[in-house]
Design an enzyme around this catalytic site. Structure first.
Site, mmCIF file in Angstrom:
data_model
loop_
_atom_site.group_PDB
_atom_site.id
_atom_site.type_symbol
_atom_site.label_atom_id
_atom_site.label_comp_id
_atom_site.label_asym_id
_atom_site.label_seq_id
_atom_site.Cartn_x
_atom_site.Cartn_y
_atom_site.Cartn_z
ATOM 1 C CG ASP A 220 -1.975 1.034 1.130
ATOM 2 O OD1 ASP A 220 -1.647 2.012 0.638
ATOM 3 O OD2 ASP A 220 -2.990 0.755 1.809
ATOM 4 N N GLY A 246 -1.380 -4.133 -2.922
ATOM 5 C CA GLY A 246 -1.464 -2.852 -2.868
ATOM 6 C C GLY A 246 -2.585 -2.401 -2.168
ATOM 7 C CG HIS A 247 -4.988 1.834 -1.011
ATOM 8 N ND1 HIS A 247 -4.829 2.063 0.222
ATOM 9 C CD2 HIS A 247 -6.068 2.858 -1.584
ATOM 10 C CE1 HIS A 247 -5.575 2.919 0.473
ATOM 11 N NE2 HIS A 247 -6.208 3.309 -0.495
ATOM 12 C CG PHE A 248 -8.299 -0.157 -4.578
ATOM 13 C CD1 PHE A 248 -9.428 0.063 -4.257
ATOM 14 C CD2 PHE A 248 -7.552 0.990 -4.836
ATOM 15 C CE1 PHE A 248 -10.021 1.399 -4.131
ATOM 16 C CE2 PHE A 248 -7.939 2.263 -4.567
ATOM 17 C CZ PHE A 248 -9.355 2.529 -4.227
#
Length: 270
Positions: A220, A246-248
């Site tokens: 992230d 990552g983030h999503f």
């Protein structure tokens, strides 16, 4: 795909699954909307009641002429919960969904059956340098452009070819609508109010010890792995699962995350 009026705001939401089943309220992040949960909802709706609103200024929900803040978003979501008749539920907090969800939890602890935390930060430990700069100096204009939106989906992902372009394309479509960038700028500049409330949310976690499942993408760009591990200080019985993404995280790890959530909901439902 439904709408409900909350204090004069027409709130769009997605809902699926049997109402008598355990409920999971899904709270989205920036710059997304309830569509980010489209695949997860499909995976869970055979056994669980899943419901995901768009906040004001996001997705298909109205954009009223008000002062936007995380407090305002949380009040609308709180009204949404009451309007659709939820009484006790699990809540999935991701990114902006964490400050929205924790505000609601501290006001209504009786509502919260448990937490699913996916890259939803509540500790200064978890603020990566990008996030610290974002909070200190406010968002730069590029934060609302397509390259930055796309980067949030792809940075930290081991195989970017696994990321469908639909998510970041739709996010940017909504952000490019008239007045939306100004709304996003107001909300982003209010993020420091969340950091000020971190100790309050941590105290709530220590006092209430909610059943907690943590699923976290370690790449992230905003919220580091340390933010995931920090929850264990206050909720030592929480389940922690880290993913190389990552983030999503749902975009490429939903096949691994959805069964964890299903097992968690079953184990912690009365």
């Amino acid at each position: 795909m439904r709408f409900v009026e909350v204090d004069g705001v027409r709130v769009h939401y997605r809902e699926s699954g049997p109402r008598e089943a355990p409920t999971l309220l899904l709270l989205h992040g920036f710059p997304s909307g309830s569509h980010q949960f489209r695949v997860l909802m499909d995976r869970l709706a055979d056994r669980f009641h899943v419901i995901a609103p768009d906040y004001p200024g996001f997705g298909h929900t109205d954009t009223p002429d008000v002062e936007y803040s995380f407090e305002y978003l949380s009040r609308v979501v709180e009204g949404f919960v009451e309007a659709v008749g939820l009484e006790r539920f699990f809540v999935y907090v991701f990114d902006y969904g964490a400050p929205v969800g924790f505000r609601i939890a501290t006001r209504h602890p009786e509502w919260i059956a448990g937490l699913v935390v996916q890259n939803g930060n509540a500790y200064e430990d978890g603020l990566a340098e990008v996030a610290k700069e974002f909070i200190e100096n406010g968002p730069q204009p590029e934060a609302f452009t397509l390259p930055f939106t796309r980067a949030q989906y792809e940075v930290g992902v081991s195989d970017v070819d696994a990321i469908e372009p639909d998510g970041w394309t739709l996010d940017q479509h909504f952000m490019d609508l008239p007045g939306r960038k100004e709304i996003q700028d107001q909300i982003a500049r209010d993020y420091r109010s969340n950091v000020e409330l971190y100790p309050v949310w941590q105290q709530w976690l220590r006092e209430h010890q909610p059943p907690t499942l943590i699923v976290w993408g370690t790449g992230d760009m905003f919220f580091s792995e340390a933010g995931a591990r920090a929850y264990l200080r206050d909720v030592p019985d929480a389940q922690l699962h880290l993913f190389e993404t990552g983030h999503f995280a749902l975009e490429d790890k939903v096949d691994e995350i959805a069964p964890l959530i299903a097992d968690f909901l079953v184990s912690n439902s009365g």
